[in-house]
Design an enzyme around this catalytic site. Structure first.
Site, PDB file in Angstrom:
ATOM      1  NE  ARG A  70       9.567   8.766 -13.733  1.00  0.00           N
ATOM      2  CZ  ARG A  70      10.222   9.190 -14.788  1.00  0.00           C
ATOM      3  NH1 ARG A  70      10.658   8.339 -15.704  1.00  0.00           N
ATOM      4  NH2 ARG A  70      10.439  10.473 -14.992  1.00  0.00           N
ATOM      5  CE1 TYR A 198      12.296   8.107  -4.664  1.00  0.00           C
ATOM      6  CE2 TYR A 198      11.430   8.228  -6.879  1.00  0.00           C
ATOM      7  CZ  TYR A 198      11.794   8.842  -5.712  1.00  0.00           C
ATOM      8  OH  TYR A 198      11.647  10.191  -5.576  1.00  0.00           O
ATOM      9  CE  LYS A 207       3.974   9.733 -13.775  1.00  0.00           C
ATOM     10  NZ  LYS A 207       5.041  10.408 -13.122  1.00  0.00           N
ATOM     11  CG  HIS A 227       3.425  13.025 -17.269  1.00  0.00           C
ATOM     12  ND1 HIS A 227       4.743  13.411 -17.463  1.00  0.00           N
ATOM     13  CD2 HIS A 227       3.294  12.860 -15.927  1.00  0.00           C
ATOM     14  CE1 HIS A 227       5.363  13.479 -16.292  1.00  0.00           C
ATOM     15  NE2 HIS A 227       4.503  13.156 -15.347  1.00  0.00           N
ATOM     16  CB  SER A 249       9.512  13.913 -14.652  1.00  0.00           C
ATOM     17  OG  SER A 249       8.744  12.860 -15.205  1.00  0.00           O
ATOM     18  CB  CYS A 251       8.838  20.402 -16.196  1.00  0.00           C
ATOM     19  SG  CYS A 251      10.438  19.777 -16.724  1.00  0.00           S
ATOM     20  CG  ASP A 276       2.273  12.772 -12.140  1.00  0.00           C
ATOM     21  OD1 ASP A 276       3.091  13.556 -12.659  1.00  0.00           O
ATOM     22  OD2 ASP A 276       2.473  11.550 -12.058  1.00  0.00           O
ATOM     23  NE  ARG A 365       9.416  13.016  -7.157  1.00  0.00           N
ATOM     24  CZ  ARG A 365       8.839  13.427  -8.279  1.00  0.00           C
ATOM     25  NH1 ARG A 365       7.544  13.695  -8.317  1.00  0.00           N
ATOM     26  NH2 ARG A 365       9.551  13.621  -9.375  1.00  0.00           N
TER      27      ARG A 365
HETATM   28  P1  GTP Z   1       6.641  15.257 -11.467  1.00  0.00           P
HETATM   29  O1  GTP Z   1       5.986  14.974 -10.158  1.00  0.00           O
HETATM   30  O2  GTP Z   1       8.039  14.745 -11.537  1.00  0.00           O
HETATM   31  O3  GTP Z   1       5.834  14.811 -12.655  1.00  0.00           O
HETATM   32  O4  GTP Z   1       6.884  16.842 -11.544  1.00  0.00           O
HETATM   33  P2  GTP Z   1       5.978  18.153 -11.711  1.00  0.00           P
HETATM   34  O5  GTP Z   1       5.814  18.465 -13.162  1.00  0.00           O
HETATM   35  O6  GTP Z   1       4.749  18.062 -10.881  1.00  0.00           O
HETATM   36  O7  GTP Z   1       6.958  19.289 -11.139  1.00  0.00           O
HETATM   37  P3  GTP Z   1       6.841  20.236  -9.846  1.00  0.00           P
HETATM   38  O8  GTP Z   1       5.632  21.117  -9.887  1.00  0.00           O
HETATM   39  O9  GTP Z   1       7.020  19.397  -8.642  1.00  0.00           O
HETATM   40  O10 GTP Z   1       8.106  21.178 -10.040  1.00  0.00           O
HETATM   41  C1  GTP Z   1       9.424  20.694 -10.099  1.00  0.00           C
HETATM   42  C2  GTP Z   1      10.425  21.782  -9.874  1.00  0.00           C
HETATM   43  O11 GTP Z   1      10.198  22.892 -10.736  1.00  0.00           O
HETATM   44  C3  GTP Z   1      10.383  22.319  -8.432  1.00  0.00           C
HETATM   45  O12 GTP Z   1      11.700  22.471  -7.965  1.00  0.00           O
HETATM   46  C4  GTP Z   1       9.707  23.656  -8.595  1.00  0.00           C
HETATM   47  O13 GTP Z   1      10.105  24.574  -7.604  1.00  0.00           O
HETATM   48  C5  GTP Z   1      10.120  24.094 -10.003  1.00  0.00           C
HETATM   49  N1  GTP Z   1       9.097  24.973 -10.615  1.00  0.00           N
HETATM   50  C6  GTP Z   1       7.760  24.719 -10.702  1.00  0.00           C
HETATM   51  N2  GTP Z   1       7.099  25.749 -11.287  1.00  0.00           N
HETATM   52  C7  GTP Z   1       8.036  26.671 -11.583  1.00  0.00           C
HETATM   53  C8  GTP Z   1       7.978  27.968 -12.206  1.00  0.00           C
HETATM   54  O14 GTP Z   1       6.928  28.473 -12.595  1.00  0.00           O
HETATM   55  N3  GTP Z   1       9.171  28.618 -12.355  1.00  0.00           N
HETATM   56  C9  GTP Z   1      10.346  28.077 -11.919  1.00  0.00           C
HETATM   57  N4  GTP Z   1      11.465  28.797 -12.112  1.00  0.00           N
HETATM   58  N5  GTP Z   1      10.441  26.873 -11.324  1.00  0.00           N
HETATM   59  C10 GTP Z   1       9.301  26.171 -11.160  1.00  0.00           C
HETATM   60  C1  SPV Z   2       7.611  11.633 -12.536  1.00  0.00           C
HETATM   61  O1  SPV Z   2       8.790  11.252 -12.574  1.00  0.00           O
HETATM   62  O2  SPV Z   2       7.030  12.148 -13.529  1.00  0.00           O
HETATM   63  C2  SPV Z   2       6.843  11.513 -11.271  1.00  0.00           C
HETATM   64  C3  SPV Z   2       7.449  10.782 -10.157  1.00  0.00           C
HETATM   65  O3  SPV Z   2       5.722  11.986 -11.198  1.00  0.00           O
HETATM   66  S1  SPV Z   2       7.331   9.056 -10.353  1.00  0.00           S
HETATM   67  O4  SPV Z   2       6.124   8.601  -9.632  1.00  0.00           O
HETATM   68  O5  SPV Z   2       8.525   8.462  -9.755  1.00  0.00           O
HETATM   69  O6  SPV Z   2       7.194   8.708 -11.742  1.00  0.00           O
HETATM   70 MN    MN Z   3       5.034  12.816 -13.175  1.00  0.00          MN
END
Ligand code: GTP
Ligand code: SPV
Ligand code: MN
Length: 580
Positions: A70, A198, A207, A227, A249, A251, A276, A365
């Protein structure tokens, strides 16, 4: 195919006159249509086939190298009054934005097909669902929308019944970052995006609609577009709770929503409703109910493996589009922390050698339909949504924020949410690892002034409703050596368990100036090999650091001037006084 909705027909015609496509295709959302799009993209090289034995019906898409995340600096909210968009958004006057975008859209679809994608965010039969139509010249966008939303014929029928829809016009343009903009016109329920293919820039239902436009509508209409992931937690005794969690994002939302309990916690079950976005409405009984407007996942690939997220690891073994991963010698997708193997090709298609850096882009992704997830809950298709027991805020903070704490009441919970800060990630372009304020994990996604948004959150407590309890978590505390102190992933269930015990009034807590924290002995520690001193530090509240944090929060609120609600400032003063 066309439509009986005159406004839609006219908008498609006017858009075609402006953008001059060779052809117009109305998407019906069928599997056959998806198959044809895939074949087209394979012929054009927009998709590369992956190992058909080990990854059947999986494809690799390589973005333009300048178009991998983004772009917050190119994303605008265009309201007549600048203050309505607020300091949290980039702003342009609507007329100026329209002129700029019309110039860029002029003739941009020459030689291309214009696709019309009617979609429904939320179960088709849900009163909480909302429709939109995305016009795009990108078959990749159509294919992603097919995997992630309820799109096609059924959505068009609902639009024809209701007459209401959000309009989204997208073109990949020439992919030049100089000519890349994502514009939102909330008053007109209109989105315009050009120059990027993207994710969040191009899949306009996600979003742009389900958060930026929907948050603006939600404020007018008394609901919340957030979110947040949505999960079901079932105890061994069969007690079920539904939790919604807002983390910035990259996290941890996808990972938490698909959590697999540790072996030492038999009988616990986590089911995924969403990873999400959550739309939250109060029902007639005053209960807050959540639906997931999406029906698929656009998830972070790097870090996904059988240990961290087995559900995701397995669900992306078939019928998945991978964007910007590397390849191994067997033409399988490869990413960092997948396994012990070495890749042969990086995300740009260049030969990979150990000195080359990451093979997958850090924001690579997967796109996959939700029902492929083994922990998928069929309640995600329930038009009524699920009742929410707790809202959990979180951020990625190497210091300060404890593993978990609970707000004392709703108003304090709004302060906790408004004060979320997190280290930036690769989900957006720009520096990574810089701590910034990200209220309610909505910094990039709130379609209006944050001060008004906090006021809206406060107004949710009208005295008549059953409000969820509010918590804050942090899985990302680091030691001196930079290693994470908390094991995270499946072990996060230990924290969720304390949260539902608090919701059910079954467990006590230690009251501190920042809220209620668990007594270490109240966290399930069976099978958890964690040094008690580390757990103590994860649950410590350092008054000196927190006083500094509260000053930082006050300075942030001050950026919003006298629009900041008095209730939020009063709550801030209360916490400052408690810190002494
Ligand atoms: P968006 O799709 O961008 O909104 O992200 P999201 O909040 O769904 O994040 P996602 O669960 O994909 O995690 C992103 C990164 O954080 C990945 O590299 C995970 O491996 C890492 N991660 C997720 N949960 C944990 C956790 O409990 N501990 C640690 N150390 N890393 C984590
Ligand atoms: C984020 O960035 O929080 C995502 C990926 O979930 S995107 O769809 O690119 O916003
Ligand atoms: Mn997101």
């Amino acid at each position: 195919m066309t439509t009986s909705n005159q406004a839609l027909r006219q908008w498609v015609e006017a858009t075609a006159t402006l953008t001059k496509p060779d052809r117009i295709h109305w998407c019906d959302g069928s599997d056959a249509e998806y198959g044809e799009l895939v074949q087209l993209m394979l012929r054009r090289g927009d998709l590369l086939p992956l190992n058909a034995e080990t990854y059947p019906d999986c494809y690799l898409h390589r973005s333009d190298p300048t178009d991998v995340a983004r772009v917050e600096h190119l994303t605008f909210v265009c309201t007549p009054d600048r203050a309505e968009a607020g300091p949290n958004n980039h702003w342009l006057a609507p007329a100026e934005a329209r002129t700029r975008m019309d110039g860029l859209f002029e003739g941009c679809m020459r030689g291309r097909t214009l696709y019309v994608i009617p979609y429904c965010m939320g179960p088709i039969e849900s009163p909480y669902a909302r429709c939109g139509v995305e016009i795009t010249d990108s078959p990749y966008v159509v294919a992603n929308m097919k995997l992630m939303t309820r799109m096609g014929r059924a959505a068009l029928q609902r639009i024809e019944r209701e007459g209401r829809f959000v309009r989204g016009l997208h073109s990949t343009g020439d992919l030049n970052p100089e000519r890349r903009f994502i514009m939102h016109f909330p008053h007109e329920l209109l989105i315009q995006s050009i120059g990027s293919g993207y994710g969040g820039n191009a899949l306009l239902g996600k979003k742009c609609h389900a958060l930026r436009i929907a948050s603006w509508q939600a404020r007018q209409e008394g609901w919340l577009a957030e979110h947040m992931l949505i999960l079901e937690l079932e105890s061994p005794a069969g007690e079920k709770h539904y939790l919604a969690a807002a983390f910035p994002s990259a996290c941890g939302k996808t990972n938490l929503a698909m959590l697999i309990p540790p072996a030492s916690m038999p009988g616990w079950k986590v089911r995924t409703l969403g990873d999400d976005i959550a739309w939250l409405h109060f029902d007639a009984a005053g209960v807050l109910r959540a639906i997931n407007p999406e029906s698929g996942y656009f998830g972070v690939v790097p870090g996904t493996n059988a240990k961290t997220n087995r559900n995701a690891f397995e669900m992306i073994r078939h019928d998945t589009i991978f964007t910007n991963v590397g390849l191994n010698a067997r033409n399988e997708p490869w990413w960092e922390d997948k396994d012990k193997e070495q890749p042969v090709t990086d995300w740009r298609g260049r030969p990979w050698t150990p000195g080359s850096g990451p093979a997958a882009h850090p924001n690579a992704r997967f796109t996959v339909a939700a029902h492929q997830n083994a922990s998928y809950s069929p309640l995600a298709d329930d038009p009524a949504g699920v009742p929410i027991s707790a809202i959990i805020f979180g951020g990625r903070r190497r210091e300060l924020a404890p593993l978990v704490y609970q707000a004392r009441d709703w108003r304090h919970g709004v302060l906790v949410g408004a004060a979320v800060a997190s280290e930036t990630t690769a989900a957006a372009t720009g520096a990574v690892g810089v701590t910034r304020r990200d209220p309610m994990a909505m910094k990039p996604f709130c379609g209006y002034n944050f001060a008004d948004y906090w006021g809206h959150w406060l107004s949710i407590d009208d005295g008549s409703r059953q409000l969820p309890k509010v918590f804050h978590v942090n899985w990302f505390r680091q030691g001196q050596d930079g290693r994470f102190l908390w094991p995270g992933f499946g072990d996060n269930l230990r924290v969720l368990r304390w949260i539902v015990d608090r919701c059910a009034g079954r467990v006590g807590a230690r009251e501190t100036p920042i809220g209620y924290l668990p007594q270490p002995t109240d966290l399930d520690q069976q099978g958890l090999a964690l040094d008690p001193a580390v757990l103590d530090s994860l649950l410590a509240v350092d008054a000196v650091s927190w006083r500094r944090e509260m000053q930082d929060i006050a300075a942030y609120f001050a950026e919003f001037g006298d629009r900041v609600p008095a209730g939020l400032l009063a709550e801030h003063r209360r916490v400052v006084a408690a810190l002494g």
